[in-house]
Structure formats: structure tokens, C-alpha cells
Design a protein around this motif. Structure first.
Motif, PDB file in Angstrom:
ATOM      1  N   ALA A 136       0.804  -1.225   0.000  1.00  0.00           N
ATOM      2  CA  ALA A 136       0.000   0.000   0.000  1.00  0.00           C
ATOM      3  C   ALA A 136       0.833   1.269   0.000  1.00  0.00           C
ATOM      4  O   ALA A 136       0.504   2.242  -0.692  1.00  0.00           O
ATOM      5  CB  ALA A 136      -0.934   0.000   1.206  1.00  0.00           C
ATOM      6  N   PHE A 137       1.908   1.273   0.791  1.00  0.00           N
ATOM      7  CA  PHE A 137       2.657   2.517   0.999  1.00  0.00           C
ATOM      8  C   PHE A 137       4.119   2.440   0.559  1.00  0.00           C
ATOM      9  O   PHE A 137       4.824   3.445   0.612  1.00  0.00           O
ATOM     10  CB  PHE A 137       2.610   2.919   2.479  1.00  0.00           C
ATOM     11  CG  PHE A 137       1.219   2.927   3.069  1.00  0.00           C
ATOM     12  CD1 PHE A 137       0.265   3.813   2.605  1.00  0.00           C
ATOM     13  CD2 PHE A 137       0.869   2.025   4.070  1.00  0.00           C
ATOM     14  CE1 PHE A 137      -1.016   3.821   3.136  1.00  0.00           C
ATOM     15  CE2 PHE A 137      -0.405   2.022   4.614  1.00  0.00           C
ATOM     16  CZ  PHE A 137      -1.355   2.917   4.143  1.00  0.00           C
ATOM     17  N   GLY A 138       4.575   1.256   0.162  1.00  0.00           N
ATOM     18  CA  GLY A 138       5.970   1.107  -0.244  1.00  0.00           C
ATOM     19  C   GLY A 138       6.954   1.128   0.915  1.00  0.00           C
ATOM     20  O   GLY A 138       8.163   1.309   0.720  1.00  0.00           O
ATOM     21  N   ILE A 139       6.456   0.940   2.137  1.00  0.00           N
ATOM     22  CA  ILE A 139       7.341   0.934   3.311  1.00  0.00           C
ATOM     23  C   ILE A 139       8.131  -0.375   3.330  1.00  0.00           C
ATOM     24  O   ILE A 139       7.532  -1.458   3.254  1.00  0.00           O
ATOM     25  CB  ILE A 139       6.535   1.059   4.621  1.00  0.00           C
ATOM     26  CG1 ILE A 139       5.709   2.347   4.624  1.00  0.00           C
ATOM     27  CG2 ILE A 139       7.461   1.017   5.835  1.00  0.00           C
ATOM     28  CD1 ILE A 139       4.757   2.454   5.813  1.00  0.00           C
ATOM     29  N   PRO A 140       9.462  -0.337   3.412  1.00  0.00           N
ATOM     30  CA  PRO A 140      10.243  -1.574   3.488  1.00  0.00           C
ATOM     31  C   PRO A 140       9.782  -2.438   4.659  1.00  0.00           C
ATOM     32  O   PRO A 140       9.454  -1.914   5.735  1.00  0.00           O
ATOM     33  CB  PRO A 140      11.680  -1.079   3.697  1.00  0.00           C
ATOM     34  CG  PRO A 140      11.689   0.307   3.126  1.00  0.00           C
ATOM     35  CD  PRO A 140      10.317   0.867   3.411  1.00  0.00           C
TER      36      PRO A 140
ATOM     37  N   THR B  16      -2.888 -13.124   0.508  1.00  0.00           N
ATOM     38  CA  THR B  16      -2.391 -11.895   1.124  1.00  0.00           C
ATOM     39  C   THR B  16      -2.859 -10.635   0.406  1.00  0.00           C
ATOM     40  O   THR B  16      -2.808  -9.543   0.975  1.00  0.00           O
ATOM     41  CB  THR B  16      -0.849 -11.894   1.179  1.00  0.00           C
ATOM     42  OG1 THR B  16      -0.331 -12.108  -0.141  1.00  0.00           O
ATOM     43  CG2 THR B  16      -0.335 -12.975   2.112  1.00  0.00           C
ATOM     44  N   ASN B  17      -3.297 -10.746  -0.866  1.00  0.00           N
ATOM     45  CA  ASN B  17      -3.735  -9.532  -1.576  1.00  0.00           C
ATOM     46  C   ASN B  17      -5.192  -9.581  -2.036  1.00  0.00           C
ATOM     47  O   ASN B  17      -5.678  -8.633  -2.652  1.00  0.00           O
ATOM     48  CB  ASN B  17      -2.817  -9.240  -2.762  1.00  0.00           C
ATOM     49  CG  ASN B  17      -2.940 -10.275  -3.879  1.00  0.00           C
ATOM     50  OD1 ASN B  17      -3.732 -11.220  -3.802  1.00  0.00           O
ATOM     51  ND2 ASN B  17      -2.131 -10.112  -4.907  1.00  0.00           N
ATOM     52  N   MET B  18      -5.918 -10.670  -1.747  1.00  0.00           N
ATOM     53  CA  MET B  18      -7.312 -10.774  -2.185  1.00  0.00           C
ATOM     54  C   MET B  18      -8.186  -9.672  -1.618  1.00  0.00           C
ATOM     55  O   MET B  18      -8.976  -9.050  -2.326  1.00  0.00           O
ATOM     56  CB  MET B  18      -7.892 -12.139  -1.772  1.00  0.00           C
ATOM     57  CG  MET B  18      -7.583 -13.271  -2.714  1.00  0.00           C
ATOM     58  SD  MET B  18      -8.378 -14.814  -2.203  1.00  0.00           S
ATOM     59  CE  MET B  18     -10.041 -14.557  -2.831  1.00  0.00           C
ATOM     60  N   ALA B  19      -8.051  -9.419  -0.318  1.00  0.00           N
ATOM     61  CA  ALA B  19      -8.877  -8.388   0.318  1.00  0.00           C
ATOM     62  C   ALA B  19      -8.574  -7.013  -0.269  1.00  0.00           C
ATOM     63  O   ALA B  19      -9.487  -6.203  -0.500  1.00  0.00           O
ATOM     64  CB  ALA B  19      -8.658  -8.384   1.823  1.00  0.00           C
ATOM     65  N   GLN B  20      -7.293  -6.746  -0.517  1.00  0.00           N
ATOM     66  CA  GLN B  20      -6.934  -5.456  -1.099  1.00  0.00           C
ATOM     67  C   GLN B  20      -7.526  -5.298  -2.501  1.00  0.00           C
ATOM     68  O   GLN B  20      -8.004  -4.226  -2.872  1.00  0.00           O
ATOM     69  CB  GLN B  20      -5.414  -5.305  -1.133  1.00  0.00           C
ATOM     70  CG  GLN B  20      -4.828  -5.072   0.264  1.00  0.00           C
ATOM     71  CD  GLN B  20      -3.314  -4.978   0.253  1.00  0.00           C
ATOM     72  OE1 GLN B  20      -2.644  -5.799  -0.344  1.00  0.00           O
ATOM     73  NE2 GLN B  20      -2.782  -3.984   0.928  1.00  0.00           N
TER      74      GLN B  20
ATOM     75  N   GLY C   8      -7.916   1.552  -1.749  1.00  0.00           N
ATOM     76  CA  GLY C   8      -8.276   0.198  -1.338  1.00  0.00           C
ATOM     77  C   GLY C   8      -7.131  -0.504  -0.641  1.00  0.00           C
ATOM     78  O   GLY C   8      -7.313  -1.120   0.416  1.00  0.00           O
ATOM     79  N   ASN C   9      -5.926  -0.419  -1.229  1.00  0.00           N
ATOM     80  CA  ASN C   9      -4.751  -1.026  -0.596  1.00  0.00           C
ATOM     81  C   ASN C   9      -4.466  -0.394   0.754  1.00  0.00           C
ATOM     82  O   ASN C   9      -4.135  -1.079   1.730  1.00  0.00           O
ATOM     83  CB  ASN C   9      -3.529  -0.874  -1.502  1.00  0.00           C
ATOM     84  CG  ASN C   9      -3.579  -1.789  -2.708  1.00  0.00           C
ATOM     85  OD1 ASN C   9      -4.371  -2.733  -2.750  1.00  0.00           O
ATOM     86  ND2 ASN C   9      -2.736  -1.531  -3.694  1.00  0.00           N
ATOM     87  N   ALA C  10      -4.599   0.940   0.818  1.00  0.00           N
ATOM     88  CA  ALA C  10      -4.321   1.657   2.068  1.00  0.00           C
ATOM     89  C   ALA C  10      -5.331   1.280   3.154  1.00  0.00           C
ATOM     90  O   ALA C  10      -4.965   1.076   4.314  1.00  0.00           O
ATOM     91  CB  ALA C  10      -4.337   3.155   1.833  1.00  0.00           C
TER      92      ALA C  10
END
Length: 443
Positions: free
Chosen positions: A179-183, A343-347, A359-361
Motif C-alpha cells: 500500500a505505501f511502499g514501506i520496506p 495476502t492480496n485478495m482483500a486489497q 483500497g490497498n491503504a
């Protein structure tokens, strides 16, 4: 990995299903459907005591704080990532079996909370100790009881205190990275910092955090889910139809993919247990700490925790995913699509309405709160069992090891960790269930 998968296959497909369903039926029948007869009382006790500022207690915590701590542990990645994984592998029908497991589990959770209250111990300084190890040793005196209690304590320390928290931190780091690109390692350090602050504050600080965090995070997630369902209202009847069709059809086909009934039942049982934890022996640790007049009172409150977890939060995830991805013209309605995972279905589901960025956020933020609250709840449950085995002197070492596991989980792939967590979750059930059977008359 292959060995652990094989063990889990037998446990979840046969042993676990039989135990969970049988135990739920036993307590449902022997209590004359306690989850139906006392559902209203449980709701009144929960919302009658609803308070975001319960205050510090001299000994133990309030009934609502105990429920918030239990729900904090119950509502986590299992309600989002776990539900998506169950649907992806077992099909939409897995959700029906999750509902059945939860309905029966409400009676089982009632029994666990009642026994935790009846067998809890209070030190001279007011410290309260309670949980399955105490009612296991009550049910079986002597070496047999000590072995079962020790087996349970080791399993829960590994399953929840260490590896389970890896699953939670992994899910937080992965979704925040998307969502945010945070490592992931940066997110891991942030989780460790804030979790450490709660760990150092003990039970009172944990209760203070969960009584505020749990209601707020649940409301935010449910509002977001309702928006998606309202905008996909035409697909809602089809979503329910898919759940029931796939639950009973031996070879249900959705989008060119065939889902067997065994897979649906297995995933429903396994992910249902991981989500609501009824019968697993984790949430009784929280309910044992509640200051109530009688064990029955906290038993009715405990049932509501299972209801909120599965019938409210998990069901919202399931309906959002099925309405947007499987029903109508969803991307999975016409066949499997590469790149879609648990891991990404909900997003993807929320992004279909909110747009990819929002949506990702949204999912990342909700999962952050869900999983973080689970980490602090599970850490408490593990610590209670560390104290049972080694005394309070082991708390510092336990917290340090737990923090290391949390950080590692944020950076490492989660397939093996999920399987190990499942295995120890399921092994915990065995001594807990044996004690519940032995003490069913007390309940």
C-alpha cells in the motif's frame, strides 16, 4: 515444510474437525443451547459495560476489558488473510463451515471461560493467574495433569507467543509494503517498538489499549465493508448462493475451478479455529482475569467474542471478497487469475470500489490494527504460560525472544510460519479438549 503440511492435513481434515464439532455439540446439548438461550444476556453484558476508559483495577480487569483483550487476540489476520486463504483453497463454501464451527464454538468458548473463572488463582499482591493449565491440573491431578498442562503451555508459547506473532507481523509488513511502499524491515522495527511499550506495561496497559483499539478498529472496517457491499448489492444474493452451493456440492465449480467439499470443510475448520480460537484454549486466559460475580457472567460475554469475530468481522471480509471477485463479472468468476493470493485478495476486493491506492491503504491500515492487537493479546497468553512453567523471572527473556520473532516475521516469507502456527494451534486443542470433556459436568 512437507512434514508439517502432512501433519496439518491429518489434524485439520480428520482429528480437528471431529474434536471441534463433537465438543461443540456436547456443550451445546448439555447446556441446552447456551449460545441461543443466553445470547441476549451476553449482548447486554457486553454493551452494558461498553467503556473506552475502563480505568485501572487493583486486581484483574473489567469484564469488558477481558472481552476486548480476547477479541483483540481473535480478530487478526485470520479474519482477513485467513478468510481469503480459506476461500481461495476451499472455495466460498468454506465460509459456511466457518459459521458452523463458530456457532458450536460459542458453547465451547462459554465452557472455557466458565472453567477459567472457576479455577483461577489470585496472589497476595492481587495478581490473577488463570487459563487452561489451571483447569487441566484441576481435572487431572498428579503426573498426567502436569504433563498435559506442560504440553499445552509449550504449544501455546510456540504457537502464539512466538510463531503466531510472526504471522501477524508478516501480514502487516506485506500489506503496508504493497500500500505505501514501506520496506518490510522498517515496518518490523515500528511494530517491535510499539509492541514493546505495551509488553512493558503489563496486563493493565494491555487492557487499556485493547478496550480502545478493538471497538474503533472494528467499526472502521465494518463501515468500509458496508460501502463495498452497498455498491455491489446486486451481487449479494449470488454471494450467499455460492457459499451454500459450494458448502454441500462435492464438486462445486466456480470460475472454472473445482472445489471439493472436503477442501471446504477442512479450510473452514482450520481457518475457523485460527480466527475465533474457540476450543483452542487461548482466550480463557483473558476471561480468567475478569472481575465478575459468577463464572456464568463471563461465559456469556465470551460467547459474544466468537460471534463478533466470525459472524460479524470475518463474514464481512468473505462477503466483500465473494461479491467483488467471484460473483457477477468479478475477475475470479471466469477462471483463476495469476497474481491473486490470500495476502492480496482483500486489497483487490476493496480496490474494486475504492480504487487501487485507497483500497490497498484501507486494508493495510485495518490489518495493521487487527494484527497488532492480536500480537499484544497473544503475547499476554504466552506470558501467562511462561510464568506457569518458569515463574516471573522468565518474563524478560520471553519478551526479548518474542520481539525477535516479531521482527523476523516482518521480513521472512510466511508459508512455513503459517503451517507451523497451524500445527501448534491444533496441538493446543488436544490437552484443552481432554480437560473440557473431563470437566463438562462442572460447566
Amino acid at each position: 515444510y512437507d512434514i508439517v503440511v502432512t501433519i496439518n492435513t491429518y489434524l485439520s481434515n480428520y482429528v480437528l474437525i471431529i474434536l471441534l464439532v463433537a465438543m461443540g455439540l456436547v456443550f451445546t446439548i448439555r447446556t441446552k443451547f447456551v449460545q441461543v438461550r443466553f445470547f441476549g444476556e451476553g449482548m447486554r453484558r457486553v454493551f452494558g459495560e461498553f467503556n473506552l476508559f475502563g480505568g485501572k483495577k487493583k486486581s484483574g480487569i473489567s469484564s469488558f476489558q477481558a472481552l476486548a483483550t480476547a477479541v483483540a487476540a481473535q480478530v487478526g489476520t485470520g479474519n482477513i488473510v485467513g478468510a481469503c486463504g480459506a476461500i481461495l483453497i476451499g472455495g466460498p463454501g468454506a465460509i459456511f463451515w466457518m459459521w458452523l464451527i463458530a456457532f458450536l464454538g460459542m458453547a465451547t468458548n462459554y465452557a472455557e471461560a466458565v472453567l477459567a473463572q472457576k479455577t483461577r488463582e489470585v496472589d497476595e499482591d492481587g495478581t490473577v493467574h488463570g487459563g487452561p493449565v489451571y483447569y487441566i491440573t484441576k481435572a487431572f491431578t498428579g503426573a498426567g495433569g502436569k504433563f498435559l498442562a506442560g504440553f499445552f503451555a509449550v504449544s501455546i508459547i510456540l504457537a502464539l507467543g512466538f510463531m503466531g506473532c510472526m504471522v501477524q507481523s508478516n501480514s502487516i509488513a506485506a500489506t503496508c509494503n504493497t500500500a505505501f511502499g514501506i520496506p518490510t524491515w522498517v515496518m518490523g522495527l515500528l511494530i517491535v517498538f510499539f509492541a514493546g511499550l505495551v509488553f512493558l506495561g503489563g496486563v493493565q496497559r494491555l487492557a487499556s489499549v485493547t478496550e480502545k483499539l478493538v471497538p474503533i478498529m472494528a467499526v472502521i472496517y465494518l463501515i468500509g465493508g458496508l460501502v463495498v457491499l452497498i455498491l455491489n448489492i446486486q451481487n449479494l444474493p449470488g454471494a450467499f448462493a455460492l457459499i451454500f452451493q459450494c458448502a454441500f456440492n462435492p464438486q462445486a465449480e466456480v470460475g472454472g475451478v473445482t472445489f471439493g467439499i472436503i477442501a471446504a470443510i477442512s479450510q473452514g475448520a482450520k481457518r475457523g479455529l485460527f480466527s475465533n480460537e474457540a476450543g483452542m484454549g487461548s482466550t480463557p486466559h483473558a476471561h480468567a482475569l475478569a472481575n465478575v460475580k459468577s463464572p456464568h457472567e463471563q461465559g456469556t460475554v465470551a460467547m459474544i467474542g466468537v460471534f463478533i469475530d466470525t459472524f460479524v468481522v470475518l463474514t464481512m471480509t468473505a462477503l466483500v471478497v465473494i461479491c467483488t471477485l467471484y460473483a457477477g463479472n468479478g475477475p475470479l468468476a471466469h477462471g483463476a487469475v495469476d497474481g491473486i493470493s490470500k495476502t492480496n485478495m482483500a486489497q483487490l476486493a476493496f480496490s474494486s470500489v475504492f480504487g487501487e491506492t485507497l483500497g490497498n491503504a484501507f486494508v493495510a491500515i485495518c490489518l495493521l490494527f487487527f494484527a497488532f492487537s492480536t500480537i499484544v493479546g497473544w503475547n499476554l497468553f504466552g506470558r501467562i504460560n511462561v510464568n506457569y512453567l518458569f515463574g516471573k523471572k522468565a518474563n524478560l527473556a520471553y519478551s526479548i525472544i518474542a520481539i525477535i520473532f516479531i521482527f523476523l516475521g516482518s521480513c521472512l516469507s510466511n508459508d512455513l510460519v503459517w503451517e507451523l502456527t497451524d500445527m501448534f494451534n491444533q496441538l493446543m486443542v488436544l490437552p484443552n479438549m481432554i480437560a473440557l470433556i473431563a470437566l463438562s459436568g462442572v460447566v
